[in-house]
Design an enzyme around this catalytic site. Structure first.
Site, mmCIF file in Angstrom:
data_model
loop_
_atom_site.group_PDB
_atom_site.id
_atom_site.type_symbol
_atom_site.label_atom_id
_atom_site.label_comp_id
_atom_site.label_asym_id
_atom_site.label_seq_id
_atom_site.Cartn_x
_atom_site.Cartn_y
_atom_site.Cartn_z
ATOM 1 N N ILE A 13 30.015 38.527 31.798
ATOM 2 C CA ILE A 13 29.144 39.643 32.199
ATOM 3 C C ILE A 13 29.994 40.788 32.775
ATOM 4 O O ILE A 13 29.718 41.961 32.530
ATOM 5 C CB ILE A 13 28.057 39.160 33.188
ATOM 6 C CG1 ILE A 13 27.307 37.963 32.563
ATOM 7 C CG2 ILE A 13 27.076 40.285 33.516
ATOM 8 C CD1 ILE A 13 26.355 37.246 33.492
ATOM 9 N N ASN A 33 41.506 36.600 38.271
ATOM 10 C CA ASN A 33 42.631 35.651 38.331
ATOM 11 C C ASN A 33 42.882 35.007 36.965
ATOM 12 O O ASN A 33 43.783 34.193 36.816
ATOM 13 C CB ASN A 33 42.415 34.581 39.419
ATOM 14 C CG ASN A 33 41.261 33.647 39.107
ATOM 15 O OD1 ASN A 33 40.629 33.757 38.046
ATOM 16 N ND2 ASN A 33 40.977 32.734 40.018
ATOM 17 N N LEU A 34 42.078 35.356 35.985
ATOM 18 C CA LEU A 34 42.201 34.883 34.597
ATOM 19 C C LEU A 34 42.081 33.361 34.471
ATOM 20 O O LEU A 34 42.510 32.780 33.481
ATOM 21 C CB LEU A 34 43.504 35.389 33.949
ATOM 22 C CG LEU A 34 43.617 36.912 33.852
ATOM 23 C CD1 LEU A 34 44.957 37.323 33.237
ATOM 24 C CD2 LEU A 34 42.472 37.527 33.041
ATOM 25 N N GLY A 37 38.429 33.907 32.954
ATOM 26 C CA GLY A 37 38.318 35.186 32.238
ATOM 27 C C GLY A 37 39.389 35.302 31.163
ATOM 28 O O GLY A 37 40.306 34.467 31.078
ATOM 29 N N ILE A 53 40.421 36.457 44.565
ATOM 30 C CA ILE A 53 39.677 37.025 45.712
ATOM 31 C C ILE A 53 39.898 36.215 46.994
ATOM 32 O O ILE A 53 39.569 36.696 48.077
ATOM 33 C CB ILE A 53 38.156 37.152 45.439
ATOM 34 C CG1 ILE A 53 37.526 35.803 45.068
ATOM 35 C CG2 ILE A 53 37.864 38.192 44.369
ATOM 36 C CD1 ILE A 53 36.004 35.812 45.185
ATOM 37 N N PHE A 74 31.806 39.800 40.387
ATOM 38 C CA PHE A 74 31.399 38.726 39.480
ATOM 39 C C PHE A 74 32.255 37.473 39.678
ATOM 40 O O PHE A 74 31.990 36.463 39.025
ATOM 41 C CB PHE A 74 31.621 39.145 38.014
ATOM 42 C CG PHE A 74 30.805 40.308 37.554
ATOM 43 C CD1 PHE A 74 29.531 40.126 37.070
ATOM 44 C CD2 PHE A 74 31.323 41.598 37.592
ATOM 45 C CE1 PHE A 74 28.770 41.201 36.624
ATOM 46 C CE2 PHE A 74 30.582 42.673 37.141
ATOM 47 C CZ PHE A 74 29.297 42.478 36.659
ATOM 48 N N ASN A 93 35.378 28.746 46.561
ATOM 49 C CA ASN A 93 35.588 29.978 45.786
ATOM 50 C C ASN A 93 34.417 30.952 45.960
ATOM 51 O O ASN A 93 34.606 32.102 46.353
ATOM 52 C CB ASN A 93 35.773 29.635 44.306
ATOM 53 C CG ASN A 93 36.250 30.831 43.504
ATOM 54 O OD1 ASN A 93 36.900 31.725 44.031
ATOM 55 N ND2 ASN A 93 35.924 30.849 42.231
ATOM 56 N N TYR A 142 25.626 25.363 42.679
ATOM 57 C CA TYR A 142 25.940 26.710 42.204
ATOM 58 C C TYR A 142 24.945 27.714 42.799
ATOM 59 O O TYR A 142 25.333 28.714 43.415
ATOM 60 C CB TYR A 142 25.903 26.732 40.670
ATOM 61 C CG TYR A 142 25.921 28.113 40.092
ATOM 62 C CD1 TYR A 142 27.039 28.925 40.241
ATOM 63 C CD2 TYR A 142 24.806 28.627 39.416
ATOM 64 C CE1 TYR A 142 27.045 30.209 39.722
ATOM 65 C CE2 TYR A 142 24.815 29.901 38.903
ATOM 66 C CZ TYR A 142 25.931 30.690 39.063
ATOM 67 O OH TYR A 142 25.936 31.962 38.561
ATOM 68 N N ARG A 283 18.423 17.068 30.890
ATOM 69 C CA ARG A 283 19.670 17.300 31.621
ATOM 70 C C ARG A 283 19.305 17.388 33.106
ATOM 71 O O ARG A 283 18.350 18.092 33.463
ATOM 72 C CB ARG A 283 20.301 18.613 31.136
ATOM 73 C CG ARG A 283 21.677 18.870 31.664
ATOM 74 C CD ARG A 283 22.306 20.080 31.003
ATOM 75 N NE ARG A 283 21.624 21.334 31.315
ATOM 76 C CZ ARG A 283 22.027 22.530 30.899
ATOM 77 N NH1 ARG A 283 23.107 22.629 30.150
ATOM 78 N NH2 ARG A 283 21.359 23.618 31.215
#
Ligand code: UFG
Length: 332
Positions: A13, A33-34, A37, A53, A74, A93, A142, A283
């Site tokens: 996003i 931080n890839l 991503g 972060i 994000f 995180n 989450y 699920r």
């Protein structure tokens, strides 16, 4: 020209929001931080700073150097299943990282923040469509971490004058019409990419999780919202804060629910052939139905979603999955 820092701008996003910001004339700095991503997802018109972060020195340096006017955040872990197996990873995180971010913003005099929140903050809804004032009782870690962050904003606003908008997305999907960016998670857990990976032969079949829910065909109902419409909402939220808008929370959804079976049927129409599906058990933690009332975002932010048809949404996603069966990594 206003300058926006996009944290997690190499993610799904985030990368679409960077495209939208640049289209609308903003200057953009991406920090990522890839870890999940993709470097290739970052628009070449945005500067990419690789860092985390949770690293205060990295953020302080960024704020001192870049002098940004606002932040869109994000950067987070977002797998519901993993969040249940390893809750502390998610607190460290999603909550810990945002606490570091807020301290750095306060220390550096940056006061505007748009945050990537989630429908998972509501848990099992009491009514459909869900409105922003409805009870928020997450049923997974989450969602709990995203809600904890929203609460952290409230107290930081009181103490330090933080100005924020939290956007609670329903089911993000689709891909940028340019075909340059799209959804690429590893592992992939989301319905639409899995359906389309089955359609392009990357997977043998799609499992339908649960056929005994109290819905019209027994499979779960979700509100699918196009990622470019989400991106547009972030830009509207930034403008709203620049215009002096009050701290607020908004749902982002189309207000229309589709069952899992309906999504598969629509995908078959888009790709032009059958998609093998098998029935599987429920699920854990999946609510039967999640549908947003998105009217507040429309009235207050002036949000105007362009992709209201599930077929159009699927077409953009299909263009991406067909062109890039291995996502950003051509060699995978
Ligand atoms: N589903 C299947 N088979 C699959 C994958 C998914 O049947 O292989 C079903 C799920 O059971 C669910 C629906 O398809 O009913 C959508 O599932 P997704 O995993 O695509 O999305 P979720 O609704 O579980 O999760 C999304 C976001 C989360 C967010 C949540 C809010 O991806 O980040 O909405 O509840 F937390």
């Amino acid at each position: 020209m206003s300058k926006i820092l996009v944290l997690g701008g190499a993610g799904y996003i985030g990368s679409h929001t960077v495209y939208e910001l640049l289209d609308e004339g903003f200057e953009v700095v991406v920090a990522d931080n890839l870890e999940t991503g993709h470097r290739q997802a970052v628009h070449p018109g945005a500067a990419l700073c690789v860092g985390d972060i949770r690293d205060k020195a990295f953020l302080d340096g960024l704020f001192r150097r870049e002098r940004v006017d606002a932040v869109i955040h994000f950067a987070a872990y977002s797998l519901v299943g993993e969040s249940m197996a390893d809750p502390l990873k998610y607190y460290a995180n999603n909550v810990g990282g945002t606490q570091v971010l807020l301290s750095s913003m306060v220390a550096n005099g940056v006061d505007k923040l748009v945050f990537s929140s989630t429908a998972a903050a509501y848990g099992e809804p009491k009514r459909i469509p869900i409105e922003e004032g409805d009870p928020a009782e997450p049923t997974n870690t989450y969602g709990a971490t995203k809600l904890a962050v929203e609460q952290m904003f409230k107290w930081t606003a009181l103490a330090h004058g933080l100005r924020y908008v939290a956007l609670r997305y329903f089911n993000a999907c689709g891909a940028h019409p340019s075909g340059h960016i799209g959804e690429d998670h590893s592992p992939e857990t989301h319905l639409i990419p899995i359906v389309l990976q089955t359609a392009n032969g990357t997977r043998p079949e799609i499992e339908i999780f649960g056929t005994d829910y109290p819905t019209k065909d027994g499979s779960c109902v979700r509100d699918y919202v196009h990622v470019c419409d989400l991106a547009q909402a972030h830009v509207k939220a930034v403008r709203y804060l620049f215009a002096g808008g009050e701290n607020s929370v908004f749902n982002l959804g189309n207000g229309v629910g589709f069952t899992v079976r309906e999504v598969i049927r629509a995908a078959e129409e888009v790709v032009g052939h059958k998609i093998p599906a098998v029935y599987a058990g429920r699920r854990r933690g999946d609510p039967a139905a999640l549908v947003a009332s998105g009217s507040r975002a429309k009235t207050v932010l002036g949000w105007e979603p362009h992709y209201e048809s599930i077929h159009t949404i699927l077409e953009t996603a299909w263009r991406w999955h067909r062109a890039r069966p291995n996502g950003f990594d051509e060699d995978r």
